[in-house]
Design an enzyme around this catalytic site. Structure first.
Site, PDB file in Angstrom:
ATOM      1  N   HIS A  19     -13.520  -1.399  -7.233  1.00  9.27           N
ATOM      2  CA  HIS A  19     -12.439  -1.373  -6.110  1.00  9.27           C
ATOM      3  C   HIS A  19     -11.159  -0.547  -6.416  1.00  9.27           C
ATOM      4  CE1 HIS A  19     -10.196  -2.410  -2.296  1.00  9.27           C
ATOM      5  NE2 HIS A  19      -9.306  -3.025  -3.217  1.00  9.27           N
ATOM      6  N   LYS A  59      -2.703   1.681  -2.450  1.00 13.38           N
ATOM      7  CA  LYS A  59      -3.577   2.661  -3.145  1.00 13.38           C
ATOM      8  C   LYS A  59      -3.670   3.933  -2.113  1.00 13.38           C
ATOM      9  CE  LYS A  59      -6.446  -0.284  -4.351  1.00 13.38           C
ATOM     10  NZ  LYS A  59      -5.977  -1.632  -3.868  1.00 13.38           N
ATOM     11  N   SER A  60      -4.296   3.295  -0.803  1.00 16.61           N
ATOM     12  CA  SER A  60      -4.747   4.243   0.077  1.00 16.61           C
ATOM     13  C   SER A  60      -3.718   4.922   0.604  1.00 16.61           C
ATOM     14  CB  SER A  60      -5.387   3.578   1.021  1.00 16.61           C
ATOM     15  OG  SER A  60      -6.679   3.207   0.875  1.00 16.61           O
ATOM     16  N   ASP A 116     -11.546   3.163  -1.450  1.00 23.10           N
ATOM     17  CA  ASP A 116     -11.978   1.617  -1.336  1.00 23.10           C
ATOM     18  C   ASP A 116     -12.943   1.224  -2.201  1.00 23.10           C
ATOM     19  OD1 ASP A 116     -11.743  -1.108  -0.205  1.00 23.10           O
ATOM     20  OD2 ASP A 116     -13.754  -0.831   0.497  1.00 23.10           O
ATOM     21  N   GLU A 146      -9.490   4.066   4.789  1.00 26.38           N
ATOM     22  CA  GLU A 146      -8.788   2.971   5.717  1.00 26.38           C
ATOM     23  C   GLU A 146      -7.355   2.848   5.308  1.00 26.38           C
ATOM     24  OE1 GLU A 146      -8.812  -1.816   5.842  1.00 26.38           O
ATOM     25  OE2 GLU A 146      -9.911  -0.952   4.476  1.00 26.38           O
ATOM     26  N   ARG A 205       9.628   2.101 -20.667  1.00 23.42           N
ATOM     27  CA  ARG A 205      10.622   3.210 -20.334  1.00 23.42           C
ATOM     28  C   ARG A 205      10.629   4.364 -20.931  1.00 23.42           C
ATOM     29  NH1 ARG A 205      16.310   0.558 -18.648  1.00 23.42           N
ATOM     30  NH2 ARG A 205      16.658   2.843 -18.092  1.00 23.42           N
TER      31      ARG A 205
END
Length: 313
Positions: free
Chosen positions: A139, A160-161, A178, A202, A243
């Site tokens: 996924h 993410k999308s 997805d 999506e 960092r």
């Protein structure tokens, strides 16, 4: 998958079916090998690799043509007596009548290709190597950024999308949204989208969008090697994030180690830009330059220098 059906192979390589066995949809090809039965047609059947596809090329055809008809018939019949998956004849050559006769008698598919023998072998092995390669589904979102495959993973709703969409707007390309199908081919891993949802994305609040129609064919790609894994996670005030970048992290995908970064996400942070920088930085590491190590070396040299000056004073 650990096999490819013969009917699927016929479709993928655009083979002409001269005779179709009754079980062509059930015959399984599970090795990316092919056998040219020159020795068998010469009468030597010890160590016959009958479990492979049998390929008749120019050399085999002309050799058979030089034999008396009764000997050619005898050796052809013996070859077909073994449980071979199929016979392919290359260069569009015309099969001898007894080949089709015994193919029908033994219910073995007989196929033909217009390609030369060498070209067909290359096509066949490349196709089977990919089709039979180890595979997993994850996924996430796969995008091409500056020519490198970046796999975005993380919890549902982390963005993410949306991040991938911003990258597309910046000129990068979508591979999969997805669901990412990943295969290991030799020492490389490459990802693609399932055919059904390829080039679709999506976006919460909007729904399904077609990236190819919205941004053009230059905004999408069918597959890409995976060079970097980036895990997006919601910013945690109590967590201390890296960092400096001296500690190298890796994701293990199908036995291959891929560099991995964890990037915290919070409002106001330009995640797409950070991913661009991360990708460029990863490319520099692949080329042998690590900014964190370079700075660390400079700091160590400066400390040594000051210590030396102190001792001299």
């Amino acid at each position: 998958m650990d096999y490819v059906t013969l009917s699927k192979l016929v479709e993928a390589l655009d083979l002409e079916v001269m005779y179709s066995s009754s079980d062509i949809d059930e015959v399984k090809i599970n090795k990316s090998d092919v056998n040219r039965p020159g020795l068998q047609l010469a009468g030597y059947f010890d160590h016959f690799a009958h479990e492979r596809l049998q390929l008749i090329g120019n050399v085999e055809w002309y050799y058979l043509n030089s034999l008396p008809e009764d000997i050619r018939r005898e050796r052809t019949e013996k070859m077909f007596s073994y449980p071979i998956p199929a016979v392919v004849i290359s260069r569009g050559l015309e099969p001898f009548p007894e080949m089709i006769e015994f193919a029908k008698k033994r219910d073995v598919s007989f196929l033909r290709t217009e390609h030369s023998t060498t070209k067909f072998i290359n096509l066949l092995i490349n196709y089977l190597d990919y089709a039979l390669a180890p595979e997993i589904t994850v996924h996430g979102v796969l995008v091409e950024v500056y020519g490198m495959g970046v796999l975005l993973i993380g919890q549902s709703g982390v963005g993410k999308s949306e991040t991938a969409l911003e990258l597309i707007k910046r000129g990068h390309r979508l591979v999969a949204d997805d669901t990412v199908e990943i295969k290991r081919v030799e020492d490389d891993i490459r990802g693609t989208a399932p055919e059904l949802i390829r080039h679709f994305m999506e976006i919460r609040g909007i729904g399904i969008v077609d990236i190819e129609r919205l941004y053009g064919v230059s905004a999408v790609k069918n597959w890409e090697f995976i060079d970097l894994v980036i895990e997006l996670e919601f910013w945690d005030e109590e967590k201390e994030y890296d960092r400096i970048g001296l500690d190298e992290r890796y994701a293990n995908i199908l036995g291959i180690k891929v560099p991995k970064l964890v990037i915290p996400v919070r409002p106001g942070r330009n995640t797409a830009m950070i991913i661009e920088v991360a990708t460029r930085n990863n490319r520099q590491k692949m080329l042998g330059y690590n900014a964190a190590k370079a700075l660390d070396n400079k700091v160590k040299k400066e400390i040594k220098k000051r210590k030396r000056e102190k001792q001299e004073d």
